[in-house]
Design an enzyme around this catalytic site. Structure first.
Site, short mmCIF file in Angstrom:
data_model
loop_
_atom_site.label_atom_id
_atom_site.label_comp_id
_atom_site.label_asym_id
_atom_site.label_seq_id
_atom_site.Cartn_x
_atom_site.Cartn_y
_atom_site.Cartn_z
N ASN A 107 0.89 -1.27 -0.06
CA ASN A 107 -0.15 0.05 -0.13
C ASN A 107 0.84 1.37 -0.08
O ASN A 107 2.15 1.17 0.36
CB ASN A 107 -0.79 0.14 1.28
CG ASN A 107 -1.85 1.08 1.48
OD1 ASN A 107 -2.48 1.61 0.29
ND2 ASN A 107 -1.80 1.72 2.62
N HIS A 109 0.99 5.31 1.28
CA HIS A 109 0.26 5.89 2.36
C HIS A 109 0.88 7.41 2.17
O HIS A 109 2.10 7.43 2.21
CB HIS A 109 0.42 5.41 3.78
CG HIS A 109 -0.41 6.09 4.79
ND1 HIS A 109 -1.66 6.43 4.78
CD2 HIS A 109 -0.06 7.04 5.78
CE1 HIS A 109 -2.37 6.99 5.75
NE2 HIS A 109 -1.25 7.58 6.37
N SER A 136 4.78 6.84 2.32
CA SER A 136 5.56 5.45 2.62
C SER A 136 4.80 4.24 1.87
O SER A 136 3.87 4.32 1.65
CB SER A 136 5.21 5.20 4.04
OG SER A 136 5.64 6.26 4.63
N ASP A 145 -2.43 0.87 8.16
CA ASP A 145 -1.41 1.70 7.78
C ASP A 145 -0.12 1.32 8.58
O ASP A 145 0.75 2.09 9.10
CB ASP A 145 -1.59 3.22 7.94
CG ASP A 145 -2.68 3.70 6.89
OD1 ASP A 145 -2.79 3.05 5.93
OD2 ASP A 145 -3.49 4.53 7.25
C1 GAR Z 1 -2.58 8.84 -2.78
O1 GAR Z 1 -2.09 10.35 -2.13
C2 GAR Z 1 -2.32 7.72 -1.77
O2 GAR Z 1 -1.16 7.86 -0.98
C3 GAR Z 1 -3.64 8.13 -0.82
O3 GAR Z 1 -4.64 8.35 -1.74
C4 GAR Z 1 -4.13 9.04 -2.83
C5 GAR Z 1 -4.64 8.30 -4.15
O4 GAR Z 1 -4.25 9.00 -5.27
N1 GAR Z 1 -3.88 6.90 -0.11
C6 GAR Z 1 -4.17 6.81 1.17
O5 GAR Z 1 -4.67 7.92 1.80
C7 GAR Z 1 -4.58 5.45 1.78
N2 GAR Z 1 -4.24 5.20 3.18
P1 GAR Z 1 -4.43 8.42 -6.82
O6 GAR Z 1 -5.81 7.74 -6.76
O7 GAR Z 1 -4.29 9.57 -7.69
O8 GAR Z 1 -3.22 7.58 -7.08
#
Ligand code: GAR
Length: 216
Positions: A107, A109, A136, A145
């Site tokens: 994942n 984060h 991360s 997480d």
């Molecule tokens: C990203 O910033 C990712 O790190 C976050 O969602 C966004 C997705 O963007 N994920 C989380 O918060 C998971 N806990 P994307 O759909 O444009 O890749």
């Protein structure tokens, strides 16, 4: 060729970075499917544009979390992936689901874990007066997480940053970080061993490998 399945809930810009790296041959793997728990999101369109199977499995059509996770696991297993990539997949997963894919699910984060698991990571970093923020990549375990961190990239927080500008800066680093980590896994360099993330058979520190920090 290794097989990847990517789970998304939204825009899919991290998915795009990984698709691009596969298309360029930087990652020697094939994305077999992109699965979203939300219909009509941009990430599904990105997959279709690239000729990748785009699957919608809406969590809200299932009776409970267990039923959704079971259906999702069966869907994923149909593609026989070597690695499952959570890229903005905004669901809390059941222990049964996580344990089924132990060591082969990662994942991304948007914080320098163990700081700020959960939501609103950028605002929390700003409120705390942190000098830097970042992203991360970690192995997924039952703790939200909280699985072993593989690698991080950081950015400096400037005095003009707000949560949106910081999110943009961090996201740009995510697009560099995630394909790199996927490549390590695909190349057989990365594993989860006795609960620790290992790169080239060497245990990584608890905050993972720190990739170069860029100036803000
Ligand atoms: C990203 O910033 C990712 O790190 C976050 O969602 C966004 C997705 O963007 N994920 C989380 O918060 C998971 N806990 P994307 O759909 O444009 O890749």
């Amino acid at each position: 060729m290794k097989r990847l399945v990517v789970l998304i809930s939204g825009s899919g810009s991290n998915l795009q970075a990984i698709m691009d790296a596969c298309a360029k041959g930087e990652i020697a793997a094939r994305i077999c499917a992109v699965v979203s728990n939300k219909a009509d999101v941009m990430g599904l369109e990105r997959a279709r544009q690239a000729g990748i199977e785009a699957v919608t499995l809406e969590h809200k059509t299932f009776a409970n979390r267990e039923a959704f996770d079971l259906a999702l696991a069966e869907c994923i297993e149909g593609y026989q992936p070597d690695l499952i990539i959570l890229a903005g997949f905004m669901r809390i997963l059941t222990d049964a689901f996580v344990n089924r894919f132990a060591g082969k699910m990662i994942n991304i984060h948007p914080s320098l874990l163990p700081k700020y698991p959960g939501l609103d990571t950028h605002q929390r970093a700003l409120d705390a007066g942190d000098a830097c923020a970042g992203a991360s990549v970690h192995f997924v375990t039952a703790e939200l997480d909280g699985g072993p961190v593989i690698a991080q990239r950081s950015v400096n927080i400037s005095k003009d940053d707000d949560a949106s500008s910081l999110a943009r800066k961090v996201l740009a680093q995510e697009h560099r970080l995630y394909p790199e980590v996927v490549k390590w896994f695909v190349d057989g360099r990365l594993s989860l061993s006795r609960g620790k993330a290992c790169l080239d058979h060497t245990e990584l520190p608890t905050t993972g490998k720190r990739l170069e920090t860029d100036a803000a």
